[in-house]
Design an enzyme around this catalytic site. Sequence first.
Site, PDB file in Angstrom:
ATOM      1  N   CYS A 170       0.826  -1.210   0.000  1.00  0.00           N
ATOM      2  CA  CYS A 170       0.000   0.000   0.000  1.00  0.00           C
ATOM      3  C   CYS A 170       0.861   1.262   0.000  1.00  0.00           C
ATOM      4  CB  CYS A 170      -0.874  -0.069   1.253  1.00  0.00           C
ATOM      5  SG  CYS A 170      -1.609   1.464   1.746  1.00  0.00           S
TER       6      CYS A 170
ATOM      7  N   CYS B 184       0.877   4.114   4.542  1.00  0.00           N
ATOM      8  CA  CYS B 184       1.829   4.273   5.654  1.00  0.00           C
ATOM      9  C   CYS B 184       3.244   3.922   5.200  1.00  0.00           C
ATOM     10  CB  CYS B 184       1.458   3.322   6.786  1.00  0.00           C
ATOM     11  SG  CYS B 184      -0.164   3.632   7.481  1.00  0.00           S
TER      12      CYS B 184
ATOM     13  N   CYS C  28      -7.734  -1.519   7.469  1.00  0.00           N
ATOM     14  CA  CYS C  28      -6.718  -0.475   7.372  1.00  0.00           C
ATOM     15  C   CYS C  28      -6.480   0.056   8.783  1.00  0.00           C
ATOM     16  CB  CYS C  28      -7.205   0.644   6.458  1.00  0.00           C
ATOM     17  SG  CYS C  28      -6.103   2.062   6.482  1.00  0.00           S
TER      18      CYS C  28
ATOM     19  N   CYS D  52       2.975  21.876   8.092  1.00  0.00           N
ATOM     20  CA  CYS D  52       2.952  20.436   7.816  1.00  0.00           C
ATOM     21  C   CYS D  52       4.206  20.019   7.051  1.00  0.00           C
ATOM     22  CB  CYS D  52       1.692  20.076   7.031  1.00  0.00           C
ATOM     23  SG  CYS D  52       1.516  21.012   5.508  1.00  0.00           S
TER      24      CYS D  52
HETATM   25  C1  LIG Z   1      -2.615  23.607   5.824  1.00  0.00           C
HETATM   26  S1  LIG Z   1      -4.152  24.229   5.281  1.00  0.00           S
HETATM   27  C2  LIG Z   1      -4.696  25.038   6.729  1.00  0.00           C
HETATM   28  C3  LIG Z   1      -6.155  25.077   6.897  1.00  0.00           C
HETATM   29  C4  LIG Z   1      -6.677  25.534   8.258  1.00  0.00           C
HETATM   30  N1  LIG Z   1      -5.868  26.524   8.885  1.00  0.00           N
HETATM   31  C5  LIG Z   1      -6.915  24.345   9.168  1.00  0.00           C
HETATM   32  O1  LIG Z   1      -6.329  24.268  10.259  1.00  0.00           O
HETATM   33  O2  LIG Z   1      -7.704  23.470   8.805  1.00  0.00           O
HETATM   34  C6  LIG Z   1      -3.614  25.543   4.222  1.00  0.00           C
HETATM   35  C7  LIG Z   1      -4.728  26.332   3.604  1.00  0.00           C
HETATM   36  O3  LIG Z   1      -4.156  27.400   2.837  1.00  0.00           O
HETATM   37  C8  LIG Z   1      -4.936  27.610   1.673  1.00  0.00           C
HETATM   38  N2  LIG Z   1      -4.063  28.352   0.730  1.00  0.00           N
HETATM   39  C9  LIG Z   1      -3.123  27.889  -0.113  1.00  0.00           C
HETATM   40  N3  LIG Z   1      -2.467  28.897  -0.702  1.00  0.00           N
HETATM   41  C10 LIG Z   1      -2.997  30.050  -0.237  1.00  0.00           C
HETATM   42  C11 LIG Z   1      -2.727  31.421  -0.455  1.00  0.00           C
HETATM   43  N4  LIG Z   1      -1.766  31.826  -1.288  1.00  0.00           N
HETATM   44  N5  LIG Z   1      -3.457  32.332   0.204  1.00  0.00           N
HETATM   45  C12 LIG Z   1      -4.460  31.951   1.046  1.00  0.00           C
HETATM   46  N6  LIG Z   1      -4.750  30.658   1.311  1.00  0.00           N
HETATM   47  C13 LIG Z   1      -4.025  29.708   0.681  1.00  0.00           C
HETATM   48  C14 LIG Z   1      -5.363  26.235   1.265  1.00  0.00           C
HETATM   49  O4  LIG Z   1      -6.507  26.269   0.467  1.00  0.00           O
HETATM   50  C15 LIG Z   1      -5.606  25.564   2.644  1.00  0.00           C
HETATM   51  O5  LIG Z   1      -6.943  25.732   3.027  1.00  0.00           O
END
Ligand SMILES: C[S@@+](CC[C@H](N)C(=O)[O-])C[C@H]1O[C@@H](n2cnc3c(N)ncnc32)[C@H](O)[C@@H]1O
Length: 453
Positions: A78, A81, A159, A409
């Site tokens: 898979c 993981c 899973c 992340c």
């Molecule tokens: C890691 S996620 C975080 C989401 C949220 N803070 C949470 O905890 O669920 C990053 C977010 O940034 C948005 N994103 C990506 N590029 C961006 C940009 N240039 N300006 C604003 N938002 C953006 C994505 O759509 C996504 O929703």
Amino acid sequence: MIQKNDELEVEIVDNGFEGEGIAKVDDFVIFIPEAIAGEKVKIKIVKVNKKIAYGKLLGVLKSSEIRVVPDCETYSKCGGCNLRHIDYQASLEMKKNAVKNTLRKALKRDVAINDMMAMENPCYYRNKLQYPVGVNENGELVMGVYASRSHRIVPTTDCKIQNQDCQKVAQDCFAFMKAHSISGYNEANGTGLVRHIIVRIGVKTDEIMVIFVLNSWDLPYQEEFIKTIITQNPKVKTIVKNLNNKNTNVILGRENQTIYGDGFIYDYLGDKKFKISPLSFYQVNPIQTVKLYQRAVEYAELTGEETIFDLYCGVGTIGIFASNKAKQIYGIETIENAIKDARENAKINNIQNAEFFVGDVENVLPQFLEERKIKPDVVFLDPPRRGCDRTAVQTLLEITPKRIVYISCNPASLARDLSLFEEKYEIQKISLCDMFPGTGHIESVVKLEVKGE
Ligand SMILES: C[S@@+](CC[C@H](N)C(=O)[O-])C[C@H]1O[C@@H](n2cnc3c(N)ncnc32)[C@H](O)[C@@H]1O
């Protein structure tokens, strides 16, 4: 000179970011999934680039003491993981070291990691299962997970990371399909009906949503199907059909038809309620998300008087989570539907002090500052894997909020951005949160305090 198909015995000198073993032979760096630093292993070379090669593990000649027998039957096939052959506590240590090394390279010094938020039970944590459905080489219906780097479906019945209620619902759907000869999608020629079965659960509310991703709207035996699934699984509160008849790797199409219930479910993060629709984003490990957000709020040191910017806010979860302790929240996010959900989530929770804006942070933030003449006291930054846009970092350095809480992340882009923020900020604390046990992923929360305060 290393060549494809060579069989070698090698010492593993390190582990890479995804947990893969690293060996060095004749100036070549060889990456070997499922090998562990300190081991001696037998490998077969499967790919050779200029100075980098990739090996397949054939056997372990000298085993590491942190090696365990993987608890999953489909682990080696898979693509999900990649750390299930390592003891859980040891895998946390490995992730911690990987983050430390990445930060050391970018910041040119050692930085302490203050805490690692582990899972008490690192299994069955995902609240969203998406199983592809198709046909195997014998033309039989299959449902499971994609094999690593391919679209071959590996049947799976247990899973170790998916919620068990969701797995049962998926298996019941699959059994109904089999019993009634409902076809699975054939990627090779675009025929067949069911492409994916998606099951989402609100782990606090115990509400389940089922989504059938279909190649056409016509689902045979629809009423009987619904009745069977809800009778076998009383937690199922809604069933939705989603149309995806394009030749694409994207799982969901844009159109939905609710065939049972309201078309959405709810969940709670802490004491805040969130609506989950078929297309809406929601963190997949809610237990760890709460720990992560609690730590972010702790690092923000809120008194109730702060103006907060929640940048890259998604569906507004962090800001909403922190809203009781803030004067005002402003969220910015690029996806329009996510902002719609954020506004609705604020309403559901009766939150009056949050406003959300659609657009890219790098464009909307300077505009907002110019028009509203508001300066944030605290900024939550939670960018996608590529990290913050350079302009966004520059804007924040210019307005210098007292405190920035950076949630990331991806340690590599985090390290790069921290090296920029260090011009004006001190890195005060770093916590890691194991959001995805069994995989190489790790989430970081960093507290940045403006220098000299
Ligand atoms: C890691 S996620 C975080 C989401 C949220 N803070 C949470 O905890 O669920 C990053 C977010 O940034 C948005 N994103 C990506 N590029 C961006 C940009 N240039 N300006 C604003 N938002 C953006 C994505 O759509 C996504 O929703």
